[in-house]
Enzyme design. Structure first.
Site, PDB file in Angstrom:
ATOM      1  N   ASP A   9     -29.582   9.424 -27.525  1.00  0.00           N
ATOM      2  CA  ASP A   9     -29.655   7.998 -27.784  1.00  0.00           C
ATOM      3  C   ASP A   9     -30.765   7.828 -28.837  1.00  0.00           C
ATOM      4  O   ASP A   9     -31.611   8.716 -28.996  1.00  0.00           O
ATOM      5  CB  ASP A   9     -30.022   7.303 -26.463  1.00  0.00           C
ATOM      6  CG  ASP A   9     -30.337   5.850 -26.645  1.00  0.00           C
ATOM      7  OD1 ASP A   9     -29.441   5.112 -27.055  1.00  0.00           O
ATOM      8  OD2 ASP A   9     -31.489   5.456 -26.379  1.00  0.00           O
ATOM      9  N   ASP A  11     -32.676   4.362 -29.994  1.00  0.00           N
ATOM     10  CA  ASP A  11     -33.752   3.421 -29.638  1.00  0.00           C
ATOM     11  C   ASP A  11     -34.352   3.802 -28.288  1.00  0.00           C
ATOM     12  O   ASP A  11     -33.657   3.769 -27.273  1.00  0.00           O
ATOM     13  CB  ASP A  11     -33.199   1.989 -29.508  1.00  0.00           C
ATOM     14  CG  ASP A  11     -32.713   1.416 -30.826  1.00  0.00           C
ATOM     15  OD1 ASP A  11     -33.450   1.502 -31.798  1.00  0.00           O
ATOM     16  OD2 ASP A  11     -31.599   0.852 -30.848  1.00  0.00           O
TER      17      ASP A  11
END
Ligand code: B16
Ligand code: MG
Length: 211
Positions: A9, A11
């Site tokens: 991922d 952020d």
């Protein structure tokens, strides 16, 4: 390592742009007089821009038209982009950089699986524009996490099956998306204690213990 690929991922895992999401949503919520704090912000992790706005507007007394909502999302994104534009390779921590380099040297395929439409811009800013073997992001999906689409796309781009990949996530919606797609998940940050995750990381460098 039991995996051949790792899907990160963006952020809140590769970089701290989750803080910029918070600050720009907070500015919009304050302007509209809607209560919003860091705890509520955690509900937005891994959730698409428009779905995030809908969660924020749940606390509003007013109802807003679709056009107004689109304008709010654009206002938030403009603030967010302003913060992102100030990022540089110095915003990539040594821990993340060294971990990525070590995993690559160990022969693992590395990908991004992010809900953010700003992914290419962020990767460019932090000096990882050409680094990953595959990038699946908010620009190439129709379903938001917890739907597994973004991770399935990333695995497919790597030429791997979900069971051959590990997903690294800081959002409960992202852990759920990984599990829904048949991936093992390493949870970090806000989602670290999520019981659905196979691994619980204090920092990304904990991944190196699996090598
Ligand atoms: P954008 P991730 C997600 O990124 C963020 O966690 C979430 O807060 C944000 O709303 C979403 O991206 C969309 O971002 O507005 O830039 O398209 O955690 O999946 O990397
Ligand atoms: Mg995240």
């Amino acid at each position: 390592m039991k995996y051949q690929g790792i899907i990160f991922d963006l952020d809140g895992v590769i970089c701290s742009t989750d803080e910029y999401h918070y600050r720009s949503w907070k500015a919009l919520a304050d302007r509209l007089g809607i209560p919003f704090d860091r705890e509520r912000n955690n509900l937005l992790r891994g959730v698409s821009r428009m779905d995030s706005l809908k969660i924020i507007l749940e606390k509003s007394d007013k109802t807003y038209s679709e056009e107004e909502q689109i304008a709010f999302a654009e206002e938030k994104n403009a603030l967010h982009r302003q913060l992102l534009s100030q990022m540089s390779p110095a915003d990539l921590s040594d821990e993340v950089k060294n971990t990525l380099d070590t995993l690559r040297r160990a022969g693992l395929k590395l990908a991004i699986g992010s809900a953010s439409k700003n992914t290419p811009f962020i990767l460019e800013r932090i000096g990882l524009g050409d680094f990953f073997d595959a990038v699946a992001d908010g620009n190439c999906i129709t379903h938001s996490k917890p739907h597994p689409e973004v991770f399935l796309k990333a695995a497919e781009m790597l030429g791997l099956k979900p069971a051959q990949c590990l997903v690294v996530e800081d959002a409960h919606a992202g852990v759920e998306a990984a599990v829904n797609g048949g991936f093992d998940c390493a949870a970090i940050g806000d989602a670290r204690d999520d019981p659905r995750a196979a691994w619980h990381l204090k920092g990304v460098s904990d991944l190196l213990q699996q090598l």
